[in-house]
Design a protein around this motif. Structure first.
Motif, mmCIF file in Angstrom:
data_model
loop_
_atom_site.group_PDB
_atom_site.id
_atom_site.type_symbol
_atom_site.label_atom_id
_atom_site.label_comp_id
_atom_site.label_asym_id
_atom_site.label_seq_id
_atom_site.Cartn_x
_atom_site.Cartn_y
_atom_site.Cartn_z
ATOM 1 N N MET A 128 0.820 -1.156 0.117
ATOM 2 C CA MET A 128 0.102 -0.048 -0.034
ATOM 3 C C MET A 128 0.851 1.296 0.080
ATOM 4 S SD MET A 128 -3.001 1.110 2.667
ATOM 5 C CE MET A 128 -3.926 -0.407 2.472
ATOM 6 N N MET A 129 1.958 1.374 0.841
ATOM 7 C CA MET A 129 2.978 2.129 0.823
ATOM 8 C C MET A 129 3.406 2.623 -0.440
ATOM 9 S SD MET A 129 2.818 3.659 3.654
ATOM 10 C CE MET A 129 3.964 4.830 3.863
ATOM 11 N N GLU A 130 3.754 1.414 -1.432
ATOM 12 C CA GLU A 130 4.573 1.667 -2.537
ATOM 13 C C GLU A 130 3.476 2.184 -3.680
ATOM 14 O OE1 GLU A 130 6.179 -1.997 -4.283
ATOM 15 O OE2 GLU A 130 7.091 -2.356 -2.217
ATOM 16 N N GLU A 133 3.035 6.091 -2.884
ATOM 17 C CA GLU A 133 4.283 6.738 -3.428
ATOM 18 C C GLU A 133 3.939 6.826 -5.046
ATOM 19 O OE1 GLU A 133 8.003 4.639 -1.919
ATOM 20 O OE2 GLU A 133 7.383 5.264 0.124
ATOM 21 N N LYS A 134 3.702 5.792 -5.379
ATOM 22 C CA LYS A 134 3.595 5.935 -6.927
ATOM 23 C C LYS A 134 2.352 6.884 -7.336
ATOM 24 C CE LYS A 134 4.824 1.363 -8.269
ATOM 25 N NZ LYS A 134 4.385 -0.109 -8.823
ATOM 26 N N LEU A 135 1.508 7.004 -6.724
ATOM 27 C CA LEU A 135 0.389 7.911 -6.955
ATOM 28 C C LEU A 135 0.697 9.473 -6.581
ATOM 29 C CD1 LEU A 135 -2.829 6.315 -5.260
ATOM 30 C CD2 LEU A 135 -2.330 6.848 -7.671
ATOM 31 N N LEU A 136 1.681 9.771 -5.658
ATOM 32 C CA LEU A 136 2.191 11.187 -5.129
ATOM 33 C C LEU A 136 3.124 11.321 -6.223
ATOM 34 C CD1 LEU A 136 2.652 10.408 -1.460
ATOM 35 C CD2 LEU A 136 1.042 11.835 -2.437
ATOM 36 N N ASN A 137 3.822 10.312 -6.820
ATOM 37 C CA ASN A 137 4.844 10.746 -7.813
ATOM 38 C C ASN A 137 4.428 11.065 -9.009
ATOM 39 O OD1 ASN A 137 6.952 10.740 -5.710
ATOM 40 N ND2 ASN A 137 7.466 8.804 -6.384
#
Length: 138
Positions: A128-130, A133-137
């Motif tokens: 979920m953290m990965e 992070e992908k969504l934020l980037n």
């Protein structure tokens, strides 16, 4: 000790709570935390000294420790030691046509299930953290 003596012998529920808690490696503070805000280490210590524990508290503790209430209500160390001593001192085979669950085996199984669940939860958290992070980037 005769059969009727065994039935009349008191089971110390508080001591059994302590035994199961220690077998699971759970500290008094952790059990107190799980029971709620009005519990602390001292109160758990007092609970473990009680011969009889209130049924609602017993049910809560059993749920937290993931053991059947009956295991806490019925576990008698002296009987367990007698069974083990008689099993190993007698060379005859022990045959149990009516097997029942063994509380320690059940505890080990539950502990292993808890570890597997914890590991799955950690893996899901990492995944979920990965994704986050992908969504934020993007």
């Amino acid at each position: 000790m005769t059969h009727t003596d065994m039935q009349n012998k008191k089971i110390h529920q508080g001591r059994n709570i302590k035994r199961f808690r220690e077998m699971l490696g759970i500290k008094q503070e952790a059990l107190a935390f799980e029971l709620g805000d009005d519990w602390n280490q001292k109160k758990i210590s007092l609970l473990e000294q009680k011969e009889m524990v209130e049924s609602d508290i017993l049910a809560q503790v059993a749920q937290i420790l993931k053991v059947p209430v009956e295991a806490i209500e019925n576990f008698d160390e002296e009987q367990a030691v007698n069974v083990i001593a008689n099993t190993f001192n007698d060379n005859s085979a022990v045959i149990n046509n009516n097997p029942t669950f063994h509380p320690v085996d059940k505890l080990i199984q539950l502990h292993e299930e808890k570890i597997a669940l914890y590991e799955r939860m950690l893996k899901e958290k990492d995944e979920m953290m990965e994704r986050l992070e992908k969504l934020l980037n993007k």
